[in-house]
Design an enzyme around this catalytic site. Structure first.
Site, PDB file in Angstrom:
ATOM      1  N   HIS A 174       0.994  -1.074   0.177  1.00  0.00           N
ATOM      2  CA  HIS A 174       0.115  -0.094  -0.074  1.00  0.00           C
ATOM      3  C   HIS A 174       0.873   1.279   0.057  1.00  0.00           C
ATOM      4  O   HIS A 174       1.890   1.280   0.701  1.00  0.00           O
ATOM      5  CB  HIS A 174      -0.974  -0.002   1.242  1.00  0.00           C
TER       6      HIS A 174
ATOM      7  N   CYS B 148       0.177   2.673  -4.698  1.00  0.00           N
ATOM      8  CA  CYS B 148      -0.756   3.740  -5.048  1.00  0.00           C
ATOM      9  C   CYS B 148       0.200   5.043  -4.756  1.00  0.00           C
ATOM     10  O   CYS B 148       1.051   5.082  -3.876  1.00  0.00           O
ATOM     11  CB  CYS B 148      -2.074   3.681  -4.293  1.00  0.00           C
TER      12      CYS B 148
END
Length: 328
Positions: free
Chosen positions: A118, A174
């Site tokens: 992440h 991301c």
């Protein structure tokens, strides 16, 4: 192949003792020691659990050993399925492994960093981000220990490196466009997306760059402050600060899965969970092992654009010729 000589660029100025000075960097020949750090976090049992990140580490590790002659003994992996506590991707373990990666680095060494997990953003406090947000990665224990900011990753993995040492980074996460805070971002045409350092002529900028090269942090920030005071507009100010404080004589390259404003896909390819960026990077070089930086950026984008909206980014710590061959 990249030239082996020192590469000067930008304006010349009279420095200390009336000597002519000019910003410089040096490409790595990647024929020295090879070391790699690969991190994959599936966040098992947590909100936002991912599926392909551990597989990405396995795939990248195999790719490095088979295609770029890295030795298994010189590759450290951190994954959340590891039984050894030191191999779990906690915040402390990640930072210690980053320090290991760059320790005793020398010219022509080739260091490789891969992160699959992440990513996110947080408020920028030092003025080097045009959008006002720093990029971050999330360790396994981020809920207790916190995230790791791009400023810190740059300070640990880029700032200590000597001229001529390569760091290749892949961020399959991301909001990762500038996750390593490298100030020169390239378009698919091989051009810098923002004005390069040569266009930022000024004594203050040169002083900041040379202070950075000497490790004179006080001088660097003093010079950068002078640039900020003369800048107008947030984006222009951030660009000047980034170029002044993040340019490096080392040969640092980052491939990121998407722009800072985008997300990166955790997906399935050939029935196996994988990060889209990790898959595309390996697939592009398997299809054509010898590519220039510009060709590889376009190859990766071509593989992804059929199924994904994310646009991978190429950035570097210095102005570079994107027509030379990618090696690592």
């Amino acid at each position: 192949m990249p030239p082996s000589s020192i590469q000067n660029y930008g304006p010349r100025f009279e420095g200390q003792n009336h000597q002519t000075q000019q910003p410089y960097f040096q490409y790595s020949q990647c024929n020295g020691r090879k070391k790699a750090l690969c991190i994959g976090i599936n966040y098992r049992g947590q909100n936002g659990e991912l599926q392909g990140c551990i597989n990405d580490v396995k795939n990248i590790t195999n790719f490095l050993t088979n295609h770029f002659n890295y030795k298994r003994d010189d590759i450290v992996t951190l994954t959340d399925d590891a039984t050894n506590p030191r191999q779990r991707p906690t915040r402390d373990n990640i930072l210690q492994a980053m320090q290991w990666l760059v320790r005793d680095a020398k010219p022509n060494d080739s260091l490789f960093f891969h992160y699959s997990g992440h990513g996110g953003q947080t408020k920028d406090y030092d003025g080097d981000e045009a959008d006002g947000y720093d990029e971050v990665i999330y360790p396994l224990d981020h809920e207790q220990a916190g995230h790791i900011v791009d400023d810190d990753m740059h300070a640990v993995m880029v700032a200590p490196l000597p001229a001529g040492c390569r760091l290749t980074a892949i961020f399959d996460s991301c909001h990762s466009g500038s996750a390593l805070d490298l100030p020169y971002i390239y378009s698919t045409e091989g051009k810098v997306k923002e004005p390069n350092l040569a266009a930022e002529a000024g004594q203050g900028l040169l002083s900041a760059v040379t202070s950075y090269a000497r490790g004179d942090m006080g001088g660097m920030f003093k010079s950068a402050l002078g640039i900020v005071k003369t800048a107008t507009g947030g984006g222009q100010k951030a660009d000047k600060v980034a170029r002044a404080t993040r340019t490096s004589p080392a040969d640092c390259i980052s491939w990121s899965g998407c722009k800072d404003s985008q997300t990166s896909a955790d997906t399935q390819e050939a029935g196996t969970a994988t990060g889209a960026m990790s898959f595309a990077f390996i697939a592009a070089l398997n299809q054509q092992p010898q590519q220039s930086y510009q060709q590889l950026l376009n190859s990766i984008r071509d593989i992804l654009k059929a199924k994904y909206s994310q646009k991978p980014q190429l950035s570097s710590s210095h102005p570079m010729d994107t027509t030379i061959q990618f090696i690592c």
